[in-house]
Scaffold this motif. Structure first.
Motif, PDB file in Angstrom:
ATOM      1  N   GLN A  85       0.835  -1.205   0.000  1.00 52.62           N
ATOM      2  CA  GLN A  85       0.000   0.000   0.000  1.00 52.62           C
ATOM      3  C   GLN A  85       0.867   1.251   0.000  1.00 52.62           C
ATOM      4  O   GLN A  85       0.570   2.251  -0.687  1.00 52.62           O
ATOM      5  N   ALA A  86       1.965   1.157   0.811  1.00 50.99           N
ATOM      6  CA  ALA A  86       2.856   2.330   0.865  1.00 50.99           C
ATOM      7  C   ALA A  86       3.496   2.556  -0.496  1.00 50.99           C
ATOM      8  O   ALA A  86       3.617   3.702  -0.973  1.00 50.99           O
ATOM      9  N   GLN A  87       3.884   1.446  -1.152  1.00 56.21           N
ATOM     10  CA  GLN A  87       4.491   1.594  -2.468  1.00 56.21           C
ATOM     11  C   GLN A  87       3.450   2.137  -3.465  1.00 56.21           C
ATOM     12  O   GLN A  87       3.750   2.984  -4.313  1.00 56.21           O
ATOM     13  N   ALA A  88       2.232   1.584  -3.319  1.00 58.88           N
ATOM     14  CA  ALA A  88       1.175   2.075  -4.228  1.00 58.88           C
ATOM     15  C   ALA A  88       0.906   3.556  -3.944  1.00 58.88           C
ATOM     16  O   ALA A  88       0.729   4.370  -4.873  1.00 58.88           O
ATOM     17  N   SER A  89       0.854   3.910  -2.681  1.00 62.28           N
ATOM     18  CA  SER A  89       0.620   5.319  -2.317  1.00 62.28           C
ATOM     19  C   SER A  89       1.766   6.183  -2.806  1.00 62.28           C
ATOM     20  O   SER A  89       1.554   7.314  -3.303  1.00 62.28           O
ATOM     21  N   ALA A  90       2.977   5.650  -2.690  1.00 62.07           N
ATOM     22  CA  ALA A  90       4.132   6.418  -3.159  1.00 62.07           C
ATOM     23  C   ALA A  90       4.039   6.588  -4.683  1.00 62.07           C
ATOM     24  O   ALA A  90       4.336   7.664  -5.237  1.00 62.07           O
ATOM     25  N   GLY A  91       3.608   5.535  -5.353  1.00 54.60           N
ATOM     26  CA  GLY A  91       3.437   5.618  -6.817  1.00 54.60           C
ATOM     27  C   GLY A  91       2.340   6.622  -7.162  1.00 54.60           C
ATOM     28  O   GLY A  91       2.488   7.437  -8.094  1.00 54.60           O
TER      29      GLY A  91
END
Length: 168
Positions: A143-149
């Protein structure tokens, strides 16, 4: 003839007296022999009686010794019996102690098994919680990676929008 008859009668009387005296001496000698034989027999009887008394005394002495040995043997037997009873009592007490110890050991073993089972259950729960935490951490990372993306994409779009506004 009368003198000769008197001498003959006297000679006959002397002969009769001599014969009577000889018979008396013979009877006395026979009586003396009988007395000596009786004394010898009495002596032999006394000797036999003395030996019999000695044998009886010796037998009594042996019987007394045997009684003493029998009493000692009885006393030793009674002592041995008492010791055997005491050993049996001690063995019974030890058997009771052993049985009690076995019961205590069985109880302790059951408790240890129960605790081990509980510990295994807690370990399984901990493993499950760890696996869930790892899964949640992966999800959070994703989720953090998706949010960062998403943030990078939004930042890019904001820069494009700003550039388009500036170009206009």
């Amino acid at each position: 003839a009368r003198v000769a008859g008197a001498d003959g009668a006297e000679a006959l009387s002397i002969a009769e007296r001599s014969a009577t005296l000889a018979r008396a001496e013979a009877a006395e000698a026979e009586s003396l022999n009988a007395r000596e034989r009786a004394a010898a027999t009495a002596g032999a009887c006394e000797e036999v009686e003395a030996r019999a008394f000695a044998d009886v005394a010796e037998a009594r002495g042996r019987a007394t010794e045997a009684e003493g040995r029998a009493e000692q043997a009885e006393a030793r037997a009674a002592t041995a019996e008492g010791e055997a009873r005491e050993m049996c009592a001690q063995a019974a007490a030890l058997a009771g102690d052993r049985a009690a110890a076995e019961v205590r050991a069985a109880g302790a073993l059951a408790q240890a098994r129960e605790r081990a089972t509980e510990a295994e259950g807690r370990a399984e729960q901990a493993e499950a919680l760890t696996a869930e935490a790892e899964r949640e951490a992966r999800e959070a990372r994703a989720q953090a990676q998706a949010s960062a993306g998403d943030a990078a994409t939004a930042q890019l779009e904001a820069k494009r929008a700003a550039a388009a506004i500036a170009a206009a």
